[in-house]
Design an enzyme around this catalytic site. Structure first.
Site, PDB file in Angstrom:
ATOM      1  N   CYS A   1      -0.866   6.595   8.964  1.00  0.00           N
ATOM      2  CA  CYS A   1      -1.273   5.165   8.355  1.00  0.00           C
ATOM      3  C   CYS A   1      -2.343   5.527   7.435  1.00  0.00           C
ATOM      4  O   CYS A   1      -2.141   6.311   6.285  1.00  0.00           O
ATOM      5  CB  CYS A   1      -1.616   4.301   9.253  1.00  0.00           C
ATOM      6  SG  CYS A   1      -2.935   4.796  10.276  1.00  0.00           S
TER       7      CYS A   1
ATOM      8  N   ARG B   1       0.749  -1.208  -0.034  1.00  0.00           N
ATOM      9  CA  ARG B   1      -0.077  -0.044   0.004  1.00  0.00           C
ATOM     10  C   ARG B   1       0.833   1.299   0.077  1.00  0.00           C
ATOM     11  O   ARG B   1       0.739   2.320  -0.637  1.00  0.00           O
ATOM     12  CB  ARG B   1      -0.986   0.312   1.190  1.00  0.00           C
ATOM     13  CG  ARG B   1      -2.221  -1.094   1.080  1.00  0.00           C
ATOM     14  CD  ARG B   1      -2.974  -0.804   2.250  1.00  0.00           C
ATOM     15  NE  ARG B   1      -3.606   0.568   2.107  1.00  0.00           N
ATOM     16  CZ  ARG B   1      -4.500   1.266   3.190  1.00  0.00           C
ATOM     17  NH1 ARG B   1      -4.382   0.852   4.267  1.00  0.00           N
ATOM     18  NH2 ARG B   1      -5.193   2.253   2.946  1.00  0.00           N
TER      19      ARG B   1
END
Length: 299
Positions: A257, A198
């Site tokens: 995040c 990611r």
């Protein structure tokens, strides 16, 4: 004795037996199945634990569909951050704490069964609310059961209303504007806790744009947890973070995040390692990439 970072299952058992003011929170959650966490709580939880739902208790309402588009929360409901899981403002959070009977004199213990992915959110929020006496159960529910701890099923009795009073913030919330203003400067070191695919932009299952904030370092939050399901020893964590930082000042670190949740294990790990309490960009990638003017890096 108070606990401010981690507490072991054995220490928690002793704390429960001591009858000192204590509130335990089960923060189990599943991003892909939002109802699964509460279902798991109802199936088995530490006796007396309150369920802290990420979506409803630990996040603000900010994107309610209306007749003329998305209605942004305002007034008393104004969130303290952007992103997929925006922080409720401190006053709203204090109201929730009071509603479940949490008082300023209590030791808080938070846990999940997800490798510390979700319980850190409540750990950080309590610090942000001015409450230092909160610890994460090292190893989660699994460690509690392995140590012979009992579990309950079903609902717990409701608690009397308390009056939790906010104190000076003991955790640093960093805004998107500050991150943008300090981008590329030595005064700021960004650490992204998402999985490496990611971070690199190879996959993006949750947010509309793939990639990462330019200049960010990548340390998936799961790297803080050892094979036994508990946080790695302080010396090992310190060595790993010092290698990652490569001479950068630990005090310059801002964690993020996808939506400000799984960044917390990195923040806690740095504190365990003796590297201080660092900042949190709670809006994180989901907030950053919502503005098409902000730069995006891949690879």
């Amino acid at each position: 004795m108070s606990y401010t970072t981690l507490i072991s299952a054995e220490q928690l058992q002793a704390l429960v037996a001591s009858a000192k003011p204590l509130r335990i929170f089960d923060c189990t959650f599943d991003l892909m199945k939002p109802n699964a966490g509460q279902e798991q709580y109802l199936a088995a939880h530490i006796p007396g634990a309150v369920y802290a739902n990420l979506d409803t208790a630990l996040s603000a309402k900010h994107g309610v569909p209306g007749a003329h588009g998305v209605i942004t929360a305002s007034g008393a409901d104004t969130p303290a951050s952007g992103g997929r899981h925006p922080l409720p403002n401190r006053e709203k959070f204090a109201t929730w704490l009071s509603s479940i009977g949490f008082g300023n004199d209590m030791q808080a213990v938070v846990y999940d069964r997800n490798g510390a992915n979700y319980c850190g959110r409540l750990w950080w929020m309590l610090k942000w609310a001015g409450h230092e006496n909160v610890a994460m159960l090292d190893g989660g529910l699994q460690a509690w059961q392995a140590a012979g701890g009992a579990v309950n099923s079903g609902e717990e009795p409701a608690h009397f209303q308390a009056n939790f009073l906010l104190g000076p913030e003991k955790a640093t919330l960093v805004s998107a504007q500050t991150v943008a203003d300090q981008l590329g400067r030595p005064a700021q070191t960004l650490i992204d806790a998402r999985a490496t695919p990611r971070f690199k932009g190879e996959v993006e299952p949750l947010d509309p744009v793939a990639g990462h904030i330019p200049g960010a370092l990548n340390r998936p939050f799961s790297q803080n947890i050892g094979a036994n399901g508990k946080f790695k020893p302080a010396e090992q964590l310190k060595a790993e973070f010092e290698t990652l930082l490569a001479g950068r000042n630990p005090a310059s670190v801002v964690h993020h995040c996808g939506s400000g949740v799984s960044a917390i294990p990195n923040l806690v790990a740095m504190e365990i390692a003796g590297l201080g309490r660092t900042g949190l960009y709670a809006g994180s990638w989901s907030d950053w990439c919502s503005d098409p003017e902000r730069p995006v890096a891949q690879g």
